[in-house]
Write an enzyme that holds these catalytic residues in place. Structure first.
Site, mmCIF file in Angstrom:
data_model
loop_
_atom_site.group_PDB
_atom_site.id
_atom_site.type_symbol
_atom_site.label_atom_id
_atom_site.label_comp_id
_atom_site.label_asym_id
_atom_site.label_seq_id
_atom_site.Cartn_x
_atom_site.Cartn_y
_atom_site.Cartn_z
ATOM 1 N N ASP B 89 0.824 -1.285 0.069
ATOM 2 C CA ASP B 89 -0.083 0.142 -0.033
ATOM 3 C C ASP B 89 0.954 1.174 0.058
ATOM 4 O O ASP B 89 1.338 1.550 0.935
ATOM 5 C CB ASP B 89 -1.048 -0.010 1.168
ATOM 6 C CG ASP B 89 -1.737 -0.959 1.229
ATOM 7 O OD1 ASP B 89 -1.923 -1.863 0.324
ATOM 8 O OD2 ASP B 89 -2.947 -0.935 1.949
ATOM 9 N N LYS B 151 -6.672 3.001 -3.065
ATOM 10 C CA LYS B 151 -6.922 2.904 -1.742
ATOM 11 C C LYS B 151 -7.262 4.242 -1.390
ATOM 12 O O LYS B 151 -6.512 5.277 -1.703
ATOM 13 C CB LYS B 151 -6.031 2.204 -0.900
ATOM 14 C CG LYS B 151 -6.117 2.522 0.670
ATOM 15 C CD LYS B 151 -4.870 1.710 1.540
ATOM 16 C CE LYS B 151 -4.902 2.058 3.036
ATOM 17 N NZ LYS B 151 -3.694 1.314 3.581
ATOM 18 N N LYS B 180 -10.318 -0.277 -2.423
ATOM 19 C CA LYS B 180 -10.184 -0.450 -0.943
ATOM 20 C C LYS B 180 -10.426 0.706 -0.163
ATOM 21 O O LYS B 180 -9.818 1.959 -0.474
ATOM 22 C CB LYS B 180 -8.710 -0.876 -0.575
ATOM 23 C CG LYS B 180 -8.497 -0.903 0.849
ATOM 24 C CD LYS B 180 -6.928 -1.549 1.396
ATOM 25 C CE LYS B 180 -6.623 -1.440 2.647
ATOM 26 N NZ LYS B 180 -5.393 -1.852 3.007
#
Lengths: 213, 213
Positions: B89, B151, B180
Protein backbone atom coordinates in the site's frame (compact mmCIF):
# COMPACT_ATOMS: atom_id res chain seq x y z
CA UNK A 1 16.09 39.01 22.87
CA UNK A 2 16.56 38.35 19.16
CA UNK A 3 14.43 35.28 18.62
CA UNK A 4 15.08 34.70 14.91
CA UNK A 5 18.34 32.82 15.36
CA UNK A 6 16.64 30.19 17.50
CA UNK A 7 14.06 29.26 14.89
CA UNK A 8 13.82 26.38 12.46
CA UNK A 9 11.03 27.22 10.07
CA UNK A 10 8.98 24.07 9.53
CA UNK A 11 7.23 23.46 6.20
CA UNK A 12 6.10 19.85 6.40
CA UNK A 13 2.48 19.94 5.30
CA UNK A 14 1.40 17.37 2.77
CA UNK A 15 0.61 18.58 -0.75
CA UNK A 16 2.92 21.61 -0.96
CA UNK A 17 4.11 22.70 -4.40
CA UNK A 18 7.51 24.05 -5.47
CA UNK A 19 6.03 27.54 -5.28
CA UNK A 20 5.06 26.93 -1.65
CA UNK A 21 8.61 25.77 -0.88
CA UNK A 22 10.07 28.88 -2.54
CA UNK A 23 7.70 31.11 -0.56
CA UNK A 24 8.79 29.43 2.67
CA UNK A 25 12.46 29.87 1.79
CA UNK A 26 11.89 33.55 1.02
CA UNK A 27 10.20 33.95 4.38
CA UNK A 28 13.33 32.54 6.05
CA UNK A 29 15.58 34.94 4.15
CA UNK A 30 13.31 37.91 4.93
CA UNK A 31 13.25 37.13 8.66
CA UNK A 32 16.84 35.91 9.08
CA UNK A 33 15.74 32.43 10.09
CA UNK A 34 18.79 30.17 9.75
CA UNK A 35 17.14 26.77 9.12
CA UNK A 36 14.20 25.49 7.06
CA UNK A 37 12.73 22.00 7.54
CA UNK A 38 11.17 20.52 4.38
CA UNK A 39 10.09 17.09 3.09
CA UNK A 40 12.74 14.83 1.50
CA UNK A 41 11.00 15.16 -1.87
CA UNK A 42 11.85 18.90 -1.97
CA UNK A 43 15.49 18.89 -0.83
CA UNK A 44 16.93 18.73 -4.34
CA UNK A 45 14.67 21.56 -5.52
CA UNK A 46 15.44 23.78 -2.51
CA UNK A 47 19.18 23.14 -2.91
CA UNK A 48 19.00 24.25 -6.53
CA UNK A 49 17.77 27.72 -5.55
CA UNK A 50 21.09 29.12 -4.43
CA UNK A 51 20.13 30.02 -0.89
CA UNK A 52 22.61 27.71 0.81
CA UNK A 53 24.85 30.50 2.08
CA UNK A 54 21.93 32.01 3.93
CA UNK A 55 19.83 29.05 5.06
CA UNK A 56 20.56 25.50 6.15
CA UNK A 57 18.29 22.90 4.64
CA UNK A 58 16.99 20.35 7.11
CA UNK A 59 14.84 17.36 6.17
CA UNK A 60 12.97 14.62 7.98
CA UNK A 61 13.75 10.90 7.82
CA UNK A 62 11.34 8.07 8.67
CA UNK A 63 8.80 10.80 9.27
CA UNK A 64 6.47 10.98 11.12
CA UNK A 65 5.91 7.44 12.46
CA UNK A 66 9.50 6.17 12.59
CA UNK A 67 8.62 2.54 11.83
CA UNK A 68 10.53 2.26 8.61
CA UNK A 69 13.46 -0.15 8.67
CA UNK A 70 17.00 0.87 9.55
CA UNK A 71 18.07 0.26 5.94
CA UNK A 72 15.31 2.43 4.52
CA UNK A 73 16.09 5.26 6.91
CA UNK A 74 19.79 5.07 6.05
CA UNK A 75 18.96 5.09 2.33
CA UNK A 76 16.60 8.05 2.74
CA UNK A 77 19.20 9.95 4.78
CA UNK A 78 22.06 9.34 2.38
CA UNK A 79 19.92 10.38 -0.57
CA UNK A 80 18.84 13.56 1.26
CA UNK A 81 22.46 14.46 1.97
CA UNK A 82 23.48 13.87 -1.63
CA UNK A 83 20.53 16.08 -2.64
CA UNK A 84 21.86 18.88 -0.44
CA UNK A 85 20.51 18.44 3.09
CA UNK A 86 22.63 20.08 5.81
CA UNK A 87 20.67 18.80 8.80
CA UNK A 88 18.73 15.60 9.48
CA UNK A 89 15.72 15.19 11.79
CA UNK A 90 15.22 11.43 12.14
CA UNK A 91 12.31 9.74 13.93
CA UNK A 92 13.42 6.97 16.25
CA UNK A 93 11.64 3.61 16.12
CA UNK A 94 9.35 3.91 19.10
CA UNK A 95 8.74 0.13 19.12
CA UNK A 96 12.37 -0.46 20.09
CA UNK A 97 11.90 1.84 23.08
CA UNK A 98 8.72 0.01 24.12
CA UNK A 99 10.62 -3.29 23.92
CA UNK A 100 13.62 -1.89 25.81
CA UNK A 101 15.71 -3.16 22.93
CA UNK A 102 18.78 -1.11 23.86
CA UNK A 103 21.32 -3.14 21.92
CA UNK A 104 19.47 -2.48 18.68
CA UNK A 105 18.70 1.15 19.58
CA UNK A 106 22.41 1.81 20.16
CA UNK A 107 23.39 -0.06 17.01
CA UNK A 108 20.92 1.95 14.92
CA UNK A 109 21.97 5.28 16.45
CA UNK A 110 25.61 4.50 15.66
CA UNK A 111 24.66 3.70 12.06
CA UNK A 112 22.71 6.95 11.71
CA UNK A 113 25.56 8.97 13.17
CA UNK A 114 28.08 7.33 10.84
CA UNK A 115 25.91 7.91 7.76
CA UNK A 116 25.70 11.68 8.31
CA UNK A 117 29.07 12.47 9.87
CA UNK A 118 29.71 16.21 9.54
CA UNK A 119 26.01 17.05 9.28
CA UNK A 120 23.78 18.01 12.19
CA UNK A 121 21.78 15.01 13.42
CA UNK A 122 18.63 15.44 15.49
CA UNK A 123 16.71 12.45 16.78
CA UNK A 124 12.95 12.88 17.28
CA UNK A 125 11.65 10.87 20.22
CA UNK A 126 8.05 12.12 20.78
CA UNK A 127 8.68 13.07 24.41
CA UNK A 128 4.96 13.38 25.19
CA UNK A 129 4.62 9.59 24.79
CA UNK A 130 7.62 8.67 26.99
CA UNK A 131 7.95 8.10 30.70
CA UNK A 132 10.63 10.11 32.48
CA UNK A 133 12.74 6.97 32.84
CA UNK A 134 12.44 6.11 29.10
CA UNK A 135 13.42 9.68 28.30
CA UNK A 136 16.39 9.44 30.64
CA UNK A 137 17.55 6.20 28.99
CA UNK A 138 17.15 7.40 25.44
CA UNK A 139 18.97 10.69 26.05
CA UNK A 140 21.93 8.78 27.44
CA UNK A 141 22.01 6.67 24.27
CA UNK A 142 21.80 9.75 22.07
CA UNK A 143 24.72 11.33 23.93
CA UNK A 144 26.81 8.14 23.78
CA UNK A 145 26.27 8.04 20.03
CA UNK A 146 27.22 11.70 19.52
CA UNK A 147 23.78 12.80 18.32
CA UNK A 148 23.71 16.62 18.14
CA UNK A 149 20.13 17.31 19.23
CA UNK A 150 17.21 15.64 20.91
CA UNK A 151 14.03 16.88 19.20
CA UNK A 152 10.83 16.54 21.20
CA UNK A 153 8.12 15.89 18.61
CA UNK A 154 7.07 15.39 15.01
CA UNK A 155 4.00 17.59 15.47
CA UNK A 156 1.91 14.77 13.94
CA UNK A 157 1.59 12.44 16.94
CA UNK A 158 1.04 12.94 20.67
CA UNK A 159 1.03 16.18 22.58
CA UNK A 160 4.07 18.08 21.28
CA UNK A 161 6.71 19.80 23.39
CA UNK A 162 6.12 20.30 27.12
CA UNK A 163 8.01 22.90 29.14
CA UNK A 164 8.66 20.46 31.99
CA UNK A 165 10.41 18.03 29.61
CA UNK A 166 12.66 20.79 28.28
CA UNK A 167 13.55 21.83 31.83
CA UNK A 168 14.35 18.22 32.76
CA UNK A 169 16.52 17.78 29.67
CA UNK A 170 18.31 21.08 30.27
CA UNK A 171 19.07 20.42 33.94
CA UNK A 172 20.35 16.88 33.53
CA UNK A 173 21.80 16.83 30.01
CA UNK A 174 22.06 20.46 28.92
CA UNK A 175 25.83 20.51 28.61
CA UNK A 176 25.96 17.22 26.67
CA UNK A 177 23.27 17.50 23.98
CA UNK A 178 21.30 20.32 22.39
CA UNK A 179 17.52 20.53 22.61
CA UNK A 180 15.08 21.27 19.80
CA UNK A 181 11.57 21.96 21.10
CA UNK A 182 8.84 21.35 18.53
CA UNK A 183 5.19 20.43 18.26
CA UNK A 184 2.50 23.00 19.02
CA UNK A 185 4.70 26.10 19.47
CA UNK A 186 2.72 28.86 17.78
CA UNK A 187 3.32 32.17 19.55
CA UNK A 188 6.24 34.38 20.55
CA UNK A 189 5.40 33.98 24.25
CA UNK A 190 5.50 30.20 23.95
CA UNK A 191 8.76 30.30 22.00
CA UNK A 192 10.36 32.56 24.63
CA UNK A 193 9.19 30.26 27.43
CA UNK A 194 10.79 27.27 25.71
CA UNK A 195 14.04 29.14 25.11
CA UNK A 196 14.03 30.28 28.71
CA UNK A 197 13.51 26.65 29.81
CA UNK A 198 16.61 25.62 27.88
CA UNK A 199 15.68 24.93 24.25
CA UNK A 200 18.55 25.63 21.87
CA UNK A 201 16.21 25.67 18.90
CA UNK A 202 12.49 26.04 18.27
CA UNK A 203 10.82 24.18 15.41
CA UNK A 204 7.59 25.82 14.27
CA UNK A 205 5.54 26.51 11.17
CA UNK A 206 4.26 29.72 12.80
CA UNK A 207 7.52 31.59 12.21
CA UNK A 208 5.91 34.78 10.93
CA UNK A 209 3.54 34.97 13.89
CA UNK A 210 6.36 34.26 16.35
CA UNK A 211 8.65 36.95 14.94
CA UNK A 212 6.11 39.68 14.20
CA UNK A 213 4.08 39.57 17.42
CA UNK B 1 -23.07 -11.95 3.88
CA UNK B 2 -19.73 -13.28 5.09
CA UNK B 3 -17.81 -10.07 5.75
CA UNK B 4 -14.48 -11.59 6.83
CA UNK B 5 -13.13 -12.13 3.33
CA UNK B 6 -13.44 -8.43 2.53
CA UNK B 7 -11.29 -7.30 5.44
CA UNK B 8 -7.71 -6.18 5.65
CA UNK B 9 -6.86 -5.97 9.32
CA UNK B 10 -4.86 -2.80 9.91
CA UNK B 11 -2.21 -2.68 12.64
CA UNK B 12 -0.35 0.56 11.95
CA UNK B 13 -0.17 2.28 15.33
CA UNK B 14 3.17 3.67 16.38
CA UNK B 15 5.00 1.91 19.20
CA UNK B 16 3.70 -1.65 18.76
CA UNK B 17 5.90 -4.51 19.97
CA UNK B 18 6.47 -7.95 18.40
CA UNK B 19 3.92 -9.34 20.87
CA UNK B 20 1.33 -6.86 19.57
CA UNK B 21 2.05 -7.95 16.00
CA UNK B 22 1.68 -11.61 16.93
CA UNK B 23 -1.62 -10.89 18.69
CA UNK B 24 -2.89 -9.11 15.59
CA UNK B 25 -1.86 -12.02 13.37
CA UNK B 26 -3.62 -14.48 15.66
CA UNK B 27 -6.75 -12.35 15.50
CA UNK B 28 -6.64 -12.64 11.68
CA UNK B 29 -6.26 -16.41 11.86
CA UNK B 30 -9.07 -16.71 14.41
CA UNK B 31 -11.48 -14.65 12.31
CA UNK B 32 -10.44 -15.86 8.84
CA UNK B 33 -9.28 -12.41 7.78
CA UNK B 34 -7.09 -12.88 4.70
CA UNK B 35 -4.81 -9.81 4.90
CA UNK B 36 -2.94 -7.97 7.66
CA UNK B 37 -1.42 -4.51 7.16
CA UNK B 38 1.65 -3.82 9.30
CA UNK B 39 4.58 -1.35 9.39
CA UNK B 40 7.63 -2.10 7.22
CA UNK B 41 9.73 -2.60 10.36
CA UNK B 42 7.67 -5.70 11.27
CA UNK B 43 7.42 -7.46 7.88
CA UNK B 44 10.47 -9.66 8.45
CA UNK B 45 9.25 -10.68 11.89
CA UNK B 46 5.69 -11.44 10.72
CA UNK B 47 7.05 -13.46 7.78
CA UNK B 48 9.12 -15.57 10.16
CA UNK B 49 6.02 -16.76 12.02
CA UNK B 50 4.88 -19.32 9.48
CA UNK B 51 1.44 -17.91 8.84
CA UNK B 52 1.94 -17.18 5.16
CA UNK B 53 -0.37 -19.95 3.95
CA UNK B 54 -3.22 -18.41 5.88
CA UNK B 55 -2.61 -14.66 5.75
CA UNK B 56 -1.14 -12.26 3.21
CA UNK B 57 1.22 -9.70 4.65
CA UNK B 58 0.66 -6.18 3.40
CA UNK B 59 2.84 -3.22 4.32
CA UNK B 60 2.81 0.54 3.78
CA UNK B 61 5.35 2.51 1.75
CA UNK B 62 6.00 6.26 2.04
CA UNK B 63 3.46 6.20 4.80
CA UNK B 64 1.51 8.25 5.76
CA UNK B 65 2.57 11.53 4.12
CA UNK B 66 3.85 10.27 0.75
CA UNK B 67 6.50 12.96 0.35
CA UNK B 68 9.50 10.67 0.35
CA UNK B 69 11.44 10.54 -2.90
CA UNK B 70 10.73 8.02 -5.66
CA UNK B 71 14.07 6.33 -4.96
CA UNK B 72 13.36 5.97 -1.25
CA UNK B 73 9.90 4.54 -1.89
CA UNK B 74 11.33 2.05 -4.39
CA UNK B 75 14.04 1.04 -1.92
CA UNK B 76 11.51 0.64 0.89
CA UNK B 77 9.20 -1.43 -1.35
CA UNK B 78 11.94 -3.72 -2.61
CA UNK B 79 13.20 -4.32 0.90
CA UNK B 80 9.64 -5.06 2.11
CA UNK B 81 9.17 -7.61 -0.67
CA UNK B 82 12.48 -9.27 0.09
CA UNK B 83 11.40 -9.38 3.75
CA UNK B 84 8.21 -11.22 2.77
CA UNK B 85 5.52 -8.66 1.90
CA UNK B 86 2.79 -9.98 -0.44
CA UNK B 87 0.93 -6.70 -0.88
CA UNK B 88 2.04 -3.06 -1.01
CA UNK B 89 0.00 0.00 0.00
CA UNK B 90 1.95 2.99 -1.30
CA UNK B 91 1.11 6.65 -0.62
CA UNK B 92 1.21 8.79 -3.74
CA UNK B 93 3.08 12.11 -3.67
CA UNK B 94 0.21 14.52 -3.23
CA UNK B 95 2.39 17.45 -4.30
CA UNK B 96 2.64 16.03 -7.82
CA UNK B 97 -1.16 15.95 -8.01
CA UNK B 98 -1.39 19.56 -6.80
CA UNK B 99 1.11 20.57 -9.49
CA UNK B 100 -0.68 18.53 -12.18
CA UNK B 101 2.66 16.95 -12.89
CA UNK B 102 1.23 14.04 -14.88
CA UNK B 103 4.40 13.08 -16.71
CA UNK B 104 6.17 12.47 -13.41
CA UNK B 105 3.12 10.84 -11.80
CA UNK B 106 2.90 8.35 -14.67
CA UNK B 107 6.64 7.74 -14.62
CA UNK B 108 6.60 7.06 -10.89
CA UNK B 109 3.56 4.76 -11.11
CA UNK B 110 5.26 2.76 -13.85
CA UNK B 111 8.37 2.42 -11.65
CA UNK B 112 6.32 1.27 -8.67
CA UNK B 113 4.42 -1.27 -10.78
CA UNK B 114 7.65 -2.62 -12.23
CA UNK B 115 9.30 -2.93 -8.82
CA UNK B 116 6.52 -5.15 -7.41
CA UNK B 117 5.41 -7.13 -10.46
CA UNK B 118 3.48 -10.19 -9.28
CA UNK B 119 2.54 -8.57 -5.94
CA UNK B 120 -0.67 -6.70 -5.27
CA UNK B 121 -0.11 -2.94 -5.55
CA UNK B 122 -2.51 -0.46 -3.96
CA UNK B 123 -2.00 3.26 -4.32
CA UNK B 124 -3.28 5.48 -1.50
CA UNK B 125 -4.54 8.84 -2.77
CA UNK B 126 -6.35 10.41 0.25
CA UNK B 127 -9.64 10.86 -1.65
CA UNK B 128 -11.06 13.25 0.96
CA UNK B 129 -8.49 15.86 -0.10
CA UNK B 130 -9.10 15.53 -3.87
CA UNK B 131 -11.56 17.21 -6.19
CA UNK B 132 -13.71 14.94 -8.32
CA UNK B 133 -11.70 15.91 -11.39
CA UNK B 134 -8.35 15.18 -9.67
CA UNK B 135 -9.75 11.82 -8.58
CA UNK B 136 -10.89 11.11 -12.13
CA UNK B 137 -7.44 11.92 -13.51
CA UNK B 138 -5.51 9.92 -10.98
CA UNK B 139 -7.66 6.82 -11.34
CA UNK B 140 -7.07 6.87 -15.09
CA UNK B 141 -3.32 6.98 -14.44
CA UNK B 142 -3.55 4.12 -11.95
CA UNK B 143 -5.46 2.01 -14.48
CA UNK B 144 -3.03 2.82 -17.30
CA UNK B 145 -0.16 1.70 -15.07
CA UNK B 146 -1.86 -1.57 -14.06
CA UNK B 147 -2.19 -0.67 -10.38
CA UNK B 148 -4.41 -3.30 -8.71
CA UNK B 149 -6.28 -1.14 -6.20
CA UNK B 150 -7.05 2.46 -5.46
CA UNK B 151 -7.05 2.89 -1.66
CA UNK B 152 -8.92 5.88 -0.31
CA UNK B 153 -7.00 6.94 2.78
CA UNK B 154 -4.10 6.47 5.16
CA UNK B 155 -6.31 7.04 8.19
CA UNK B 156 -3.77 9.61 9.43
CA UNK B 157 -4.71 12.60 7.25
CA UNK B 158 -7.97 14.12 6.03
CA UNK B 159 -11.45 12.69 6.40
CA UNK B 160 -11.08 9.01 5.48
CA UNK B 161 -13.31 7.08 3.09
CA UNK B 162 -16.58 8.60 1.91
CA UNK B 163 -19.42 6.51 0.51
CA UNK B 164 -20.00 8.91 -2.37
CA UNK B 165 -16.39 8.52 -3.53
CA UNK B 166 -16.68 4.72 -3.49
CA UNK B 167 -19.90 4.92 -5.51
CA UNK B 168 -18.27 7.27 -8.03
CA UNK B 169 -15.25 4.97 -8.37
CA UNK B 170 -17.43 1.86 -8.72
CA UNK B 171 -19.72 3.35 -11.37
CA UNK B 172 -17.01 4.81 -13.59
CA UNK B 173 -14.02 2.52 -13.00
CA UNK B 174 -15.37 -0.54 -11.19
CA UNK B 175 -14.49 -3.01 -13.94
CA UNK B 176 -10.96 -1.65 -14.40
CA UNK B 177 -9.54 -1.26 -10.89
CA UNK B 178 -10.37 -2.62 -7.46
CA UNK B 179 -11.30 -0.36 -4.57
CA UNK B 180 -10.01 -0.49 -1.00
CA UNK B 181 -12.04 1.71 1.35
CA UNK B 182 -10.15 2.74 4.47
CA UNK B 183 -10.01 5.50 7.05
CA UNK B 184 -12.62 5.72 9.78
CA UNK B 185 -14.52 2.45 9.13
CA UNK B 186 -15.22 1.12 12.61
CA UNK B 187 -18.53 -0.79 12.63
CA UNK B 188 -20.15 -3.67 10.76
CA UNK B 189 -22.90 -1.40 9.42
CA UNK B 190 -20.32 0.98 7.97
CA UNK B 191 -18.34 -1.87 6.46
CA UNK B 192 -21.46 -3.32 4.83
CA UNK B 193 -22.43 0.09 3.43
CA UNK B 194 -18.99 0.45 1.85
CA UNK B 195 -19.11 -3.06 0.40
CA UNK B 196 -22.59 -2.37 -0.93
CA UNK B 197 -21.30 0.85 -2.53
CA UNK B 198 -18.66 -1.13 -4.40
CA UNK B 199 -15.60 -1.56 -2.17
CA UNK B 200 -13.69 -4.76 -2.92
CA UNK B 201 -11.83 -4.56 0.35
CA UNK B 202 -12.21 -2.77 3.68
CA UNK B 203 -9.15 -1.65 5.63
CA UNK B 204 -9.82 -1.22 9.34
CA UNK B 205 -8.21 -1.68 12.73
CA UNK B 206 -11.65 -2.43 14.21
CA UNK B 207 -11.78 -5.93 12.73
CA UNK B 208 -13.03 -7.63 15.90
CA UNK B 209 -15.84 -5.11 16.34
CA UNK B 210 -16.82 -5.36 12.67
CA UNK B 211 -17.00 -9.16 12.69
CA UNK B 212 -18.51 -9.73 16.12
CA UNK B 213 -21.27 -7.11 16.05
Amino acid sequence: MKINGYLEHTALKQGMTEINIRDNLELCVAYNVPVIVIPPSFVKYASSLNIKEKISICTVIGFPLGYNTLKTKLFEMEEAISNGADEIDLVIDNSLLKENNWDIINYELAEYRKACEGKILKIIVETSLLSRSDLDNIVNSLINNRVDFIKTSTGFVGGGAKLEDIKFLKIFFGNKIKIKASGGIKTKDQALEFIDAGADRIGSSSTKLIIEN
